[in-house]
Structures are given as C-alpha cells and as structure tokens.
Design an enzyme around this catalytic site. Sequence first.
Site, PDB file in Angstrom:
ATOM      1  N   SER A 127      -9.631  -2.494  -8.135  1.00 57.00           N
ATOM      2  CA  SER A 127      -8.637  -3.564  -8.211  1.00 57.00           C
ATOM      3  C   SER A 127      -8.801  -4.538  -7.057  1.00 57.00           C
ATOM      4  O   SER A 127      -9.205  -4.159  -5.948  1.00 57.00           O
ATOM      5  CB  SER A 127      -7.230  -2.959  -8.172  1.00 57.00           C
ATOM      6  OG  SER A 127      -6.250  -3.947  -7.949  1.00 57.00           O
ATOM      7  N   TYR A 152      -0.797   1.939  -4.475  1.00 61.21           N
ATOM      8  CA  TYR A 152      -1.688   1.647  -5.593  1.00 61.21           C
ATOM      9  C   TYR A 152      -3.045   1.181  -5.071  1.00 61.21           C
ATOM     10  O   TYR A 152      -4.099   1.676  -5.486  1.00 61.21           O
ATOM     11  CB  TYR A 152      -1.076   0.573  -6.497  1.00 61.21           C
ATOM     12  CG  TYR A 152      -2.035   0.049  -7.537  1.00 61.21           C
ATOM     13  CD1 TYR A 152      -2.464   0.863  -8.578  1.00 61.21           C
ATOM     14  CD2 TYR A 152      -2.528  -1.258  -7.475  1.00 61.21           C
ATOM     15  CE1 TYR A 152      -3.361   0.390  -9.538  1.00 61.21           C
ATOM     16  CE2 TYR A 152      -3.415  -1.734  -8.430  1.00 61.21           C
ATOM     17  CZ  TYR A 152      -3.832  -0.905  -9.454  1.00 61.21           C
ATOM     18  OH  TYR A 152      -4.714  -1.370 -10.390  1.00 61.21           O
TER      19      TYR A 152
END
Length: 335
Positions: A127, A152
């Site tokens: 990501s 995350y």
Amino acid sequence: MKILVTGTAGFIGAQLAHRLLERGDEVIGVDNVNDYYDVSLKEARLARLIGHSNFTEVRQDIADRSVMADIFAKHRPERVVHLAAQAGVRYSIENPNAYVDANIVGFVNILEGCRHNTVKHLVYASSSSVYGANEAMPFSVHDNVDHPLSLYAASKKANELMAHTYSHLYDLPTTGLRFFTVYGPWGRPDMAPFIFTKKILAGEPIDVFNHGQHKRDFTYIDDIVEGVVRTLDQVAVANSEWSGEAPDPSISKAPYRIYNIGSNNPVELSRFIEVIEERTGKKAQKNLLPMQPGDVQATYANIDGLINDVGYKPETSVEQGMANFVDWYREFYQV
C-alpha cells in the site's frame, strides 16, 4: 495458468479474477466474505464470477492455518495473487487485532503455502500508506519506509519484510505492489469516492478532512488490474548488483521486487469533489474538518520501475474514471 487469488469478493480481487478468466487462466478464489463493509456488494461481485467454468470459489479465512494448507495442497496453484487483507487506515486505530489476524497471520499462511507447494511467483498487495511520514515527493520504492503512521501501514510494511525473508530463505519469487488510492466501478463503500458520490446524490453533507487540501494519487481500477497482471507475468528475479553497503529496498540478491502502482498524477481532494459534482449535476454540502489521525497530507507515486521493468503506465484520468464510477453507482443502486 492455475492462479490462486485471495480476496475475490473484494474490489480489486473480483476485477482481477475477471481479467484472468477472460484470458483463459483457471482461478481459485479465496475469500471469507466478512462484514467489514456491505456483504451484499461482495456477494454481487462474486455472483459475476461463480458461473464461470474456470472459477472455483473457496469461502475460507486466510488466517486459518490448516485450512489454507489444505487449499494449497489440493489446488496446487502455479502462481498466487494475494489481495485479501483487513483494509482501512482509520479502522486500524479502532480494531488493531483484526489487522494482526488478517494481515500478519494470514500472510504467513500464504507464504507457507507458496513455500511448500513450489509456487512460481507470489504477487501481493502492499500500500502507498507504507510511506507514512515520508515527505519527499513523488514517493519512490528506493526510499526508506520505516515511519508508518497507522497499524494498517505497519502491517503492509511487515508483509514486504516477510516476503523478502521467504525470497531469501526459500528462493520464492515475490513481488509487492504498493497501490495508490484505488477507485472505480464496484469500488469499496468505505472509501471517499464511494462515500462522496452516495451522499452528494442523496443531498447529504460530506465530511471533508484537512479542509479538502489532501492530495491523492487516485488510480483507476482497470489500471491497477493491468499492472497486477503484467507484474504477475514477469516473475521476480534476483539482482546480482544489489549491495548491502548501499541497500536498495526495492530489489535484492533474492528474487524480490517492489513496485508502486499509481496514476503518477496527484489530485487535490477539493478538485476530486468538483469532478463528482460535475458528473452528478449536484453541488456537495461540505463539512470541513481537520486532518484525522493516521492520515497523510499527500500521496504521489514514482512509477519509473513499473514503466522500465514491465512497460506499463496508468493512463485513466480522474474525470473519466469518476464518470465511469458514477454511472455504475447510479445503475447498480438505481438512483
């Protein structure tokens, strides 16, 4: 090829599975169809896949070690695309354990499955959030990314480190793809493009964090899928020129690669909202708010590696991409 794809009820996974099936691959799709967001949307994505003769649905949790071992042993995939994960920056602040289970434990299970079943190439979703506190723009895969701003992001950085370990120890070719703000038809209801479109069409106010001054490298779903397919087809190889004295994080002496996949064209959030207004014909009611914890000011992908190694550059403009999304949303939800 026989390809195992995790997260096939998800936004990217479902679109990727379609693309692979269209070109003649056999797809084993793994997803636990959890309720992080609207399950009916996930079921609708899966419904478009299940009727295909080369698609096998496996409704299981990647965090279940024995189940995943059985799936790999039974289906013996040649290649794996791992997209299943607990997503969301803000949700990770409220529910950290969900990220450990899905993104850490689940990823180990994928790596072990690949290791023990001679998988030829593992491509997995990282990501843009791994860039965290980095401010040098555009974000480069050659830069250090050791300052994540959310769990995350930390879990995705951990995935890259874990993948390198398996590439080094077991000669498992791995390629990590850092996705930049993916949007488009069949998109996620927890992300800004979906939320804004839904509320603007309904005449409801939208929360605009950082007073709309965020910049995001919005990347259209078809461009993401094209990038995934091209990197999947080009198996990661060791780079003999890698040096431990000046280590490049994007390559290794092991068969390991990291790429950014982004539009390479950041758009300010206020402009993004204008694009939705133009397509819907409605003005947004904006509730301007400060930046939220875990958010970053801007994302901007350097995609030189993607261009040079696999010959691909995303081309879809935000104007075209959001036109497609708004049209899909109106048809799907009949509004």
